[in-house]
Design a protein around this motif. Structure first.
Motif, PDB file in Angstrom:
ATOM      1  N   TRP A 180      -6.552   6.970   7.264  1.00  0.00           N
ATOM      2  CA  TRP A 180      -8.030   6.378   5.588  1.00  0.00           C
ATOM      3  C   TRP A 180      -9.260   6.638   7.052  1.00  0.00           C
ATOM      4  CZ3 TRP A 180      -3.793   4.275   5.115  1.00  0.00           C
ATOM      5  CH2 TRP A 180      -3.665   3.881   3.370  1.00  0.00           C
ATOM      6  N   TRP A 185      -3.600   2.324  11.441  1.00  0.00           N
ATOM      7  CA  TRP A 185      -3.519   1.463  10.045  1.00  0.00           C
ATOM      8  C   TRP A 185      -5.290   1.001  10.247  1.00  0.00           C
ATOM      9  CZ3 TRP A 185      -1.348   1.585   6.491  1.00  0.00           C
ATOM     10  CH2 TRP A 185      -1.591   1.048   5.378  1.00  0.00           C
ATOM     11  N   GLY A 221      -6.377   7.371   0.852  1.00  0.00           N
ATOM     12  CA  GLY A 221      -6.749   8.452   2.366  1.00  0.00           C
ATOM     13  C   GLY A 221      -5.939   9.124   1.778  1.00  0.00           C
ATOM     14  N   THR A 281       0.948  -1.448   0.345  1.00  0.00           N
ATOM     15  CA  THR A 281       0.227  -0.229   0.443  1.00  0.00           C
ATOM     16  C   THR A 281       1.190   1.191   0.094  1.00  0.00           C
ATOM     17  OG1 THR A 281      -1.590  -1.659   0.699  1.00  0.00           O
ATOM     18  CG2 THR A 281      -1.963   1.237   1.238  1.00  0.00           C
ATOM     19  N   ASP A 335     -13.834  -0.352   8.872  1.00  0.00           N
ATOM     20  CA  ASP A 335     -13.250  -0.783  10.156  1.00  0.00           C
ATOM     21  C   ASP A 335     -14.235  -0.792  11.703  1.00  0.00           C
ATOM     22  OD1 ASP A 335     -11.924  -1.925   8.498  1.00  0.00           O
ATOM     23  OD2 ASP A 335      -9.784  -0.979   9.236  1.00  0.00           O
ATOM     24  N   LYS A 373      -7.274  -4.881   2.961  1.00  0.00           N
ATOM     25  CA  LYS A 373      -7.359  -3.684   3.954  1.00  0.00           C
ATOM     26  C   LYS A 373      -7.210  -2.920   2.083  1.00  0.00           C
ATOM     27  CE  LYS A 373      -5.816  -4.352   8.076  1.00  0.00           C
ATOM     28  NZ  LYS A 373      -6.780  -3.503   8.489  1.00  0.00           N
ATOM     29  N   LYS A 374      -7.072  -3.179   1.469  1.00  0.00           N
ATOM     30  CA  LYS A 374      -7.307  -2.411  -0.057  1.00  0.00           C
ATOM     31  C   LYS A 374      -8.389  -2.152  -0.543  1.00  0.00           C
ATOM     32  CE  LYS A 374      -4.109  -1.494  -2.646  1.00  0.00           C
ATOM     33  NZ  LYS A 374      -3.149  -1.689  -3.834  1.00  0.00           N
ATOM     34  N   PHE A 418      -9.224   1.403   8.870  1.00  0.00           N
ATOM     35  CA  PHE A 418      -9.412   1.940   6.983  1.00  0.00           C
ATOM     36  C   PHE A 418     -10.763   2.570   7.527  1.00  0.00           C
ATOM     37  CE2 PHE A 418      -5.817  -0.464   6.452  1.00  0.00           C
ATOM     38  CZ  PHE A 418      -5.794  -0.223   4.889  1.00  0.00           C
ATOM     39  N   LYS A 470     -12.012  -2.991   0.441  1.00  0.00           N
ATOM     40  CA  LYS A 470     -13.343  -3.487   1.124  1.00  0.00           C
ATOM     41  C   LYS A 470     -14.603  -4.243   0.514  1.00  0.00           C
ATOM     42  CE  LYS A 470     -11.130  -2.122   4.732  1.00  0.00           C
ATOM     43  NZ  LYS A 470     -10.342  -3.734   5.803  1.00  0.00           N
TER      44      LYS A 470
END
Length: 806
Positions: free
Chosen positions: A131, A414, A186, A84, A419, A485-486, A416, A488
């Motif tokens: 993010w 970290w 982000g 990332t 999350d 993570k990238k 997102f 969703k």
């Protein structure tokens, strides 16, 4: 990078020597190619594990109190950062000539396991990105350090830990230019560099000094124009970073999902008055930095540069002076900036009281309502009154009294946009202001010149890495690589309301007076009765609206399923997860692995073909109470400290069977059939003597003093007031307000219950031993009519009668 399996290092990290202070005997390489970092992912994870282990052993050797060491970097986190972070660069240190374990010159005989190219340290740098749309640097906010561990908080109060006590550093960080979409790339902070990955054996200080030296002496450009550097520290590393000049800064965010769309620091617009104007001249005219202006205009004009000629009438944006105002958390500075508290920020402002200040004088100073100020701050200082004389440095909230305490929580690193937030695991963010060098000062490189080895471009062939990193075997992929993570998952559409729910919403809004003060249960009864009174014609609008919403929902579900099918990998290989395996080879593994024959796969990452293994140990033999495993060895998980991280290619699955069927792997028992097929054991009849022997029941754990208080409070409170989340909040708040005398009865009751529990447990253990002894003496016999293979004999068919034959 294609999601290829990680490369397994062909050496043991316990054999890697410490690096010397001037890096003698090692190679120092600058890494700019992302693929080189990808190839070393396994080495990064294993080096961090080894560094944590050595730190823990060192503390024990020095006589310090042994405690569980901080969790090292996980391979998933390393994978995500390398994939990332953009831009990303750094340094690597590898062995070049034989050295002793302490980093002194040695020979091959003294270090028989030494290999050229073993990793001794690494560090990667990127631009700070987060993010969360509500993220904010703020060291004065009530929540900034609220969830720090108690021991760290105590050290901070004593002045041992370095904190941003006055909030100045956090204000400077928040005032820097930033912008981006939290749901896409982000929110990027081009003036703030971040140490994203860092691990070393003896060369950590030099690597960090090299990075700082490089950042301070680099010429400003679009990709690199840093004034600050931040990092996320583990508890063990805090003293090290403090010695390097870093301090703890507060970071907060709202406890809700990030808003969608582009978000940036405050900007002002300018429309060009003639052809040929450039961003360089515009920035100079308004006193801004040209690279900040370029950053802010890139989303609209991707190819724009400092000297790009602009057409007349072009709208451009530049960094606003309001950024400093909005970043200021210290209320005493807002007057100096010429704005009121309401204009200064959406976040609360704080005032650090001077000696003998009173709440009434503070309210008068900032022209705020005294009653609101007093009520808000009483949550922190219950005995506060208008004439209370405050100590110097006492923090008083002087704005945004409407904001609830729960609205902001500490920032979790970290995380997102969607999350689930974990406020109990906040980031320990540390920051430092860089001293930018210009002119002749930027040419000198004292740190780099003090080393005995030069900095060279990274080359696996030249530094020996290519020889000790095993090429992973080719694997057949059943699905594309999926990075959670990238990319969703798409949010699932909410189910539509039925006709009764639409009627209830309409009734509540139009006839509030009928439901005012009515309890929830009674309210539902009233709505149900009113719905039944309606005729079919009166129900028709609600039924029609419900039908329309169901049609919309069906269409949204179709789109949802299509998107999920694109994002969700089908057929991901999970064949190793929770399996028992044995290692094909001990090459590159720790020396202790030879002591263990079998391993349990606790974690399996299919994309990387990486496993985290826990060894199994023999704990006895299965008795007759487990007929399918009678006489075989009992295998259970070994205690912590001997876990192993390696590639899936090193593992061979062994046939095994769980016996205890426990939810907790620590309590599970295995029977292993290595190289043989499991045989079906005979079915035994349960003797009457065994039926009479019932296993003793284990006593339940007694409640603690907090639980006793909560139970007592519930009996004294109306049951309708105890529903929902507010019940817990009220109970915890009441518990915190108790003094020692009020807590004493509950603690005495807890002590009595604990004493009784220990007596019951003593009886239980004795009964359990007796039960096991008597069980072992029971004789099992094969059940009548059942053969030794556990199958019922085939019953002969009856002969046909003469009539049937006819």
């Amino acid at each position: 990078f294609g999601g290829q399996p990680v490369r397994q290092p062909a050496y043991n990290f316990r054999d890697v020597p410490y690096c010397s202070k001037d890096l003698a005997g090692s190679t120092l390489s600058e890494v700019t190619d992302r693929q080189h970092l990808v190839n070393s992912i396994a080495e990064f994870a294993l080096l961090c594990n080894e560094a944590t282990r050595r730190k823990h052993l060192s503390e024990i050797a020095r006589g310090k109190k042994s405690r569980c060491p901080s969790k090292p970097l996980s391979i998933e986190y390393i994978f995500d950062r390398i994939d990332t972070d953009d831009p990303i660069w750094g340094f690597m240190v590898r062995t070049d000539t034989p050295m002793s374990s302490k980093g002194r010159t040695s020979n091959l005989k003294a270090s028989p396991q030494w290999k050229r190219g073993m990793l001794q340290g690494f560090i990667t740098v990127t631009t700070f990105t987060q993010w969360r749309s509500s993220f904010r640097f703020d060291s004065l906010h009530e929540s900034a350090f609220a969830y720090d561990p108690d021991d760290l908080t105590e050290l901070a109060l004593k002045g041992i830990r370095k904190y941003d006590n006055d909030g100045r550093l956090a204000e400077e960080l928040e005032a820097t230019v930033h912008g981006g979409d939290p749901w896409k790339e982000g929110i990027v902070y081009p003036r703030i560099a971040e140490i994203s990955l860092f691990g070393a054996l003896g060369c950590g200080k030099k690597l960090l000094q090299l990075v700082i030296e490089r950042l301070e002496r680099s010429r400003a450009s679009e990709s690199q124009n840093y004034d600050y550097i931040v990092l996320q520290a583990t508890e063990n590393s805090i003293p090290f970073y403090e010695s390097m000049g870093f301090v703890r800064v507060g970071c907060i965010m709202e406890n809700k999902t990030s808003e969608k769309g582009y978000k940036s620091s405050p900007v002002e617009s300018y429309v060009t008055k003639k052809h040929g104007e450039t961003l360089a001249k515009i920035s100079q005219e308004f006193g801004g930095n040209v690279w900040d202006t370029v950053f802010l205009n890139k989303p609209m004009y991707p190819t724009i540069g400092p000297r790009s000629w602009l057409k007349k009438g072009t709208t451009v944006f530049y960094h606003s002076t309001k950024a400093q105002i909005l970043a200021t958390s210290d209320a005493s500075k807002t007057g100096q900036l010429g704005v009121t508290l309401e204009e200064s920020s959406l976040a609360p402002k704080w005032y650090l009281a001077k000696e003998n200040d009173t709440p009434r004088s503070i309210a008068k100073k900032f022209c705020v309502h005294f009653g609101d100020l007093l009520e808000c701050n009483k949550k922190r200082y219950p005995e506060l009154v208008g004439t209370s004389r405050l100590k110097s440095g006492t923090r008083i909230q002087v704005s945004r009294f409407d904001v609830e305490d729960e609205a902001y929580i500490p920032y979790s690193h970290w995380t997102f946009p969607d999350d689930e937030l974990e406020p109990d695991e906040p980031s320990y963010m540390m920051a430092m202001k860089l001293e930018r060098k210009t002119g002749k000062d930027a040419i000198s490189l004292p740190i780099a010149e003090s080393l005995s080895v030069p900095i060279s471009p990274y080359s696996p062939d030249e530094n020996g890495a290519s020889e000790i990193l095993q090429q992973p075997p080719a694997i057949k992929r059943t699905a594309p690589i999926f990075n959670s993570k990238k990319t969703k998952s798409v949010k699932k559409p909410k189910r539509p309301m039925n006709a009764f729910h639409f009627f209830s919403a309409d009734f509540r809004s139009n006839k509030k007076e009928l439901l005012q003060g009515v309890r929830l249960g009674e309210c539902t009864k009233i709505l149900t009765q009113e719905w039944k009174k309606l005729s079919d014609r009166e129900k028709a609008p609600y039924l029609e609206k419900s039908k329309e919403m169901r049609i919309v929902y069906a269409k949204e579900m179709e789109e949802y399923k299509k998107e999920v099918s694109k994002l969700t990998p089908v057929g991901i290989d999970t064949s190793l997860l929770e399996q028992v395996v044995k290692l094909k080879s001990n090459v590159g593994a720790q020396s202790f692995t030879s002591k263990f024959q079998y391993w349990y796969v606790l974690t399996f990452i299919p994309d990387l073909q990486w496993v985290h293994l826990i060894p199994l140990k023999k704990v006895g033999v299965f008795g007759p109470e487990y007929p399918e495993a009678h006489g075989r060895t009992i295998w259970m998980i070994e205690d912590e400290g001997n876990e192993l991280d390696t590639t899936a290619a090193m593992c061979t699955v062994v046939k095994s069977q769980t016996i205890a069927n426990s939810e907790d792997a620590d309590d599970e028992q295995w029977v292993i059939f290595d190289g043989e097929k499991p045989k079906l054991a005979p079915i035994f009849a349960v003797p009457k003597a065994l039926q009479a022997l019932k296993e003793p029941i284990k006593p339940t754990n007694p409640p603690n003093s907090n639980s006793l208080f909560c139970a007592d409070a519930k009996t004294k409170t109306n049951i309708e007031e105890l529903k929902g989340k507010k019940c817990q909040e009220n109970l915890f708040r009441s518990l915190d307000s108790l003094n020692m005398d009020q807590k004493r009865p509950y603690r005495e009751q807890e002590a009595k219950l604990q004493s009784s529990y220990e007596k019951e447990m003593k009886k239980y253990r004795a009964s359990l031993e007796e039960w096991k002894r008597r069980i072992s003496n029971v004789q099992f016999r094969p059940h009548h009519g059942i053969n030794q293979m556990g199958k019922e004999p085939t019953k002969p068919k009856k002969y046909p009668t003469s009539y049937s034959l006819f």
